[in-house]
Design a protein around this motif. Structure first.
Motif, PDB file in Angstrom:
ATOM      1  N   LEU A 191       0.856  -1.182   0.000  1.00 40.37           N
ATOM      2  CA  LEU A 191       0.000   0.000   0.000  1.00 40.37           C
ATOM      3  C   LEU A 191       0.890   1.230   0.000  1.00 40.37           C
ATOM      4  N   GLU A 192       0.507   2.200  -0.797  1.00 43.29           N
ATOM      5  CA  GLU A 192       1.229   3.471  -0.778  1.00 43.29           C
ATOM      6  C   GLU A 192       0.363   4.516  -0.097  1.00 43.29           C
ATOM      7  N   ILE A 193       0.959   5.271   0.797  1.00 44.59           N
ATOM      8  CA  ILE A 193       0.237   6.347   1.480  1.00 44.59           C
ATOM      9  C   ILE A 193       0.949   7.653   1.192  1.00 44.59           C
ATOM     10  N   ASN A 194       0.191   8.745   1.189  1.00 43.12           N
ATOM     11  CA  ASN A 194       0.828  10.038   0.961  1.00 43.12           C
ATOM     12  C   ASN A 194       1.379  10.580   2.268  1.00 43.12           C
ATOM     13  N   SER A 195       2.001  11.732   2.192  1.00 45.49           N
ATOM     14  CA  SER A 195       2.760  12.232   3.337  1.00 45.49           C
ATOM     15  C   SER A 195       1.897  12.534   4.554  1.00 45.49           C
ATOM     16  N   ASP A 196       0.617  12.889   4.352  1.00 45.82           N
ATOM     17  CA  ASP A 196      -0.210  13.185   5.519  1.00 45.82           C
ATOM     18  C   ASP A 196      -0.941  11.942   6.027  1.00 45.82           C
ATOM     19  N   GLN A 197      -0.700  10.791   5.378  1.00 46.70           N
ATOM     20  CA  GLN A 197      -1.217   9.507   5.832  1.00 46.70           C
ATOM     21  C   GLN A 197      -2.744   9.486   5.944  1.00 46.70           C
ATOM     22  N   LEU A 198      -3.404  10.194   5.034  1.00 49.41           N
ATOM     23  CA  LEU A 198      -4.857  10.207   5.044  1.00 49.41           C
ATOM     24  C   LEU A 198      -5.446   9.440   3.871  1.00 49.41           C
ATOM     25  N   GLU A 199      -4.722   9.409   2.761  1.00 48.50           N
ATOM     26  CA  GLU A 199      -5.254   8.787   1.551  1.00 48.50           C
ATOM     27  C   GLU A 199      -4.458   7.543   1.210  1.00 48.50           C
ATOM     28  N   PHE A 200      -5.138   6.443   0.980  1.00 46.84           N
ATOM     29  CA  PHE A 200      -4.488   5.178   0.659  1.00 46.84           C
ATOM     30  C   PHE A 200      -4.744   4.832  -0.804  1.00 46.84           C
ATOM     31  N   LYS A 201      -3.766   4.197  -1.432  1.00 48.28           N
ATOM     32  CA  LYS A 201      -3.916   3.722  -2.805  1.00 48.28           C
ATOM     33  C   LYS A 201      -3.353   2.317  -2.887  1.00 48.28           C
ATOM     34  N   SER A 202      -4.188   1.364  -3.284  1.00 49.53           N
ATOM     35  CA  SER A 202      -3.733  -0.020  -3.382  1.00 49.53           C
ATOM     36  C   SER A 202      -2.924  -0.215  -4.645  1.00 49.53           C
ATOM     37  N   CYS A 203      -1.871  -0.990  -4.565  1.00 49.25           N
ATOM     38  CA  CYS A 203      -1.014  -1.250  -5.707  1.00 49.25           C
ATOM     39  C   CYS A 203      -1.239  -2.683  -6.167  1.00 49.25           C
ATOM     40  N   ASP A 204      -1.808  -2.861  -7.355  1.00 48.24           N
ATOM     41  CA  ASP A 204      -2.087  -4.201  -7.870  1.00 48.24           C
ATOM     42  C   ASP A 204      -0.908  -4.777  -8.633  1.00 48.24           C
ATOM     43  N   THR A 205       0.161  -4.061  -8.729  1.00 50.22           N
ATOM     44  CA  THR A 205       1.340  -4.560  -9.425  1.00 50.22           C
ATOM     45  C   THR A 205       2.541  -4.454  -8.504  1.00 50.22           C
ATOM     46  N   ASN A 206       3.575  -5.239  -8.800  1.00 52.81           N
ATOM     47  CA  ASN A 206       4.752  -5.195  -7.947  1.00 52.81           C
ATOM     48  C   ASN A 206       5.807  -4.247  -8.485  1.00 52.81           C
ATOM     49  N   LEU A 207       5.497  -3.505  -9.560  1.00 57.14           N
ATOM     50  CA  LEU A 207       6.443  -2.527 -10.108  1.00 57.14           C
ATOM     51  C   LEU A 207       5.841  -1.144  -9.957  1.00 57.14           C
ATOM     52  N   ILE A 208       6.548  -0.274  -9.262  1.00 57.15           N
ATOM     53  CA  ILE A 208       6.083   1.090  -9.027  1.00 57.15           C
ATOM     54  C   ILE A 208       7.128   2.054  -9.545  1.00 57.15           C
ATOM     55  N   SER A 209       6.731   2.928 -10.459  1.00 61.41           N
ATOM     56  CA  SER A 209       7.654   3.892 -11.051  1.00 61.41           C
ATOM     57  C   SER A 209       7.694   5.174 -10.229  1.00 61.41           C
ATOM     58  N   LEU A 210       8.884   5.702 -10.080  1.00 58.82           N
ATOM     59  CA  LEU A 210       9.082   6.956  -9.360  1.00 58.82           C
ATOM     60  C   LEU A 210       9.096   8.074 -10.395  1.00 58.82           C
ATOM     61  N   THR A 211       7.958   8.748 -10.546  1.00 54.48           N
ATOM     62  CA  THR A 211       7.785   9.683 -11.661  1.00 54.48           C
ATOM     63  C   THR A 211       8.076  11.131 -11.315  1.00 54.48           C
ATOM     64  N   LYS A 212       8.199  11.458 -10.025  1.00 54.82           N
ATOM     65  CA  LYS A 212       8.477  12.843  -9.662  1.00 54.82           C
ATOM     66  C   LYS A 212       9.241  12.879  -8.352  1.00 54.82           C
ATOM     67  N   PRO A 213      10.008  13.934  -8.127  1.00 55.45           N
ATOM     68  CA  PRO A 213      10.793  14.017  -6.890  1.00 55.45           C
ATOM     69  C   PRO A 213       9.900  14.185  -5.670  1.00 55.45           C
ATOM     70  N   GLY A 214      10.420  13.759  -4.530  1.00 54.83           N
ATOM     71  CA  GLY A 214       9.664  13.863  -3.285  1.00 54.83           C
ATOM     72  C   GLY A 214       9.876  12.629  -2.434  1.00 54.83           C
ATOM     73  N   ILE A 215       9.011  12.457  -1.450  1.00 55.00           N
ATOM     74  CA  ILE A 215       9.105  11.321  -0.523  1.00 55.00           C
ATOM     75  C   ILE A 215       7.915  10.400  -0.751  1.00 55.00           C
ATOM     76  N   ARG A 216       8.197   9.106  -0.878  1.00 56.39           N
ATOM     77  CA  ARG A 216       7.159   8.102  -1.079  1.00 56.39           C
ATOM     78  C   ARG A 216       7.148   7.163   0.128  1.00 56.39           C
ATOM     79  N   TYR A 217       5.952   6.761   0.541  1.00 56.70           N
ATOM     80  CA  TYR A 217       5.795   5.884   1.701  1.00 56.70           C
ATOM     81  C   TYR A 217       5.050   4.609   1.281  1.00 56.70           C
ATOM     82  N   PHE A 218       5.569   3.460   1.682  1.00 58.65           N
ATOM     83  CA  PHE A 218       4.946   2.187   1.361  1.00 58.65           C
ATOM     84  C   PHE A 218       4.836   1.341   2.629  1.00 58.65           C
ATOM     85  N   ILE A 219       3.676   0.715   2.805  1.00 55.70           N
ATOM     86  CA  ILE A 219       3.440  -0.124   3.976  1.00 55.70           C
ATOM     87  C   ILE A 219       2.679  -1.372   3.532  1.00 55.70           C
ATOM     88  N   THR A 220       2.348  -2.242   4.473  1.00 56.63           N
ATOM     89  CA  THR A 220       1.439  -3.359   4.254  1.00 56.63           C
ATOM     90  C   THR A 220       0.218  -3.157   5.136  1.00 56.63           C
TER      91      THR A 220
END
Length: 269
Positions: A191-220
Motif C-alpha cells: 500500500l502506498e500512502i501520501n505524506s499526511d497519511q490520510l489517503e491510501f492507494k492499493s497497488c495491484d502490481t509489484n512494479l512502481i515507477s518513481l515519476t516525480k521528486p519527493g518522498i514516497r511511503y509504502f506499507i502493508t
C-alpha cells in the motif's frame, strides 16, 4: 583433409544447435504433490525457488474429473480467483503448458473455493539467457534503474524492524527509477500512502515507477506486519543535469590567447 575438417565443423555445429534446443526445461508443478488443493503460499514458495525462461514448460498433473488448470490474464483475476474470462483452460489431468513469453503468467483452478484456499500459482518468466534481450529504448529517462526492494530478503516481515530503513538509506533514488516489490500475496500486500497519511492507494502490481521528486511511503495493510517493520520510506531526487564546467585558463594560456587575438591579421577592405 579438407573433408575431415568440414565434417568436424558440421558435427560441432549440430551439437551446439542441439544444446540450444535442449536447454528448455519441464517443471512439474508442485513436484511430487502435483496440482492439488494446498494451503496458502504453497505454490508461491515452489515457484520462487526456480528461474523460468522462455521455452520452458509447466507440467500440471491432477485428477481431471474434479479439477482443471485455468490461465488468467491479470493479477486482479488471479487475486480474486476470477475465472469468468480465462486466457486458456486445460482439463486433461496431464497438461504441459509452454511459456512462450517473458513476464508474469497466472494460473488458478476454476473451483473458486479451492482457489481462495491457495490453489493457484504465479510464474515469472525471463528471457532465455542464450539470447540476451536487447535493452529497451530510453529516450526520456536514460538513467532509470530498477531496485528490488529488500534485495534477496524481498518484501516480507524483517528480522530487524529497521531493515527497510537501512536498505533505503543506502540507495539514491531518482525520477524514472522503478521499485520492484516481490512478496507472497497470500501473506502480504503493498500500500502506498501520501505524506499526511490520510489517503491510501492499493497497488495491484509489484512494479512502481518513481515519476516525480519527493518522498514516497509504502506499507502493508496486514495487521502487525507494519508495526514489525514492513514499511518503506523512499526519497526520490530529481534527475541531475550535467552542466559543463567553464574551462579555467592558466595565466600563461590567457597571455597566449590575448596575443593571438591582438595580433590576428585583419582582412583588408
Amino acid at each position: 583433409m579438407a573433408k575431415t575438417t568440414t565434417r568436424t565443423f558440421c558435427f560441432v555445429l549440430v551439437m551446439v544447435l542441439m544444446g540450444c534446443c535442449c536447454s528448455a526445461k519441464i517443471y512439474k508443478v508442485g513436484d511430487s504433490k502435483g496440482w492439488r488443493t494446498a494451503k496458502k503460499g504453497t505454490y508461491y514458495e515452489w515457484a520462487r525457488r526456480k528461474e523460468f525462461q522462455v521455452g520452458d514448460s509447466l507440467m500440471f498433473e491432477y485428477d481431471g474429473k474434479v479439477n482443471d488448470v485455468t490461465q488468467v490474464s491479470s493479477r486482479f483475476e488471479y487475486r480474486f480467483c476470477n475465472s469468468l474470462s480465462p486466457k486458456a483452460v486445460y482439463n486433461t489431468g496431464h497438461d504441459v503448458v509452454t511459456l512462450t513469453e517473458p513476464g508474469y503468467h497466472f494460473f488458478i483452478t476454476s473451483n473458486h473455493s479451492q482457489c481462495v484456499a491457495g490453489h493457484k500459482i504465479i510464474v515469472f518468466v525471463v528471457h532465455d539467457h542464450l539470447i540476451p534481450p536487447p535493452p529497451p529504448p530510453r529516450k526520456i529517462l536514460p538513467f532509470e534503474k530498477d531496485y528490488k526492494v529488500g534485495d534477496s530478503s524481498e518484501w516480507r516481515v524483517p528480522e530487524e524492524s529497521d531493515f527497510y530503513s537501512k536498505w533505503s538509506e543506502e540507495k539514491q533514488f531518482h525520477v524514472g527509477d522503478n521499485l520492484l516489490f516481490y512478496y507472497n500475496d497470500q501473506v502480504d500486500d503493498v500500500l502506498e500512502i501520501n505524506s499526511d497519511q490520510l489517503e491510501f492507494k492499493s497497488c495491484d502490481t509489484n512494479l512502481i515507477s518513481l515519476t516525480k521528486p519527493g518522498i514516497r511511503y509504502f506499507i502493508t495493510s496486514k495487521t502487525g506486519h507494519c508495526e514489525a517493520g514492513l514499511k518503506l520510506r523512499v526519497v526520490v531526487q530529481p534527475l541531475s543535469k550535467s552542466v559543463p564546467k567553464k574551462t579555467q585558463l592558466s595565466p600563461f594560456d590567457r597571455l597566449i590567447k590575448w596575443l593571438h587575438e591582438s595580433f590576428r591579421p585583419h582582412p583588408h577592405h
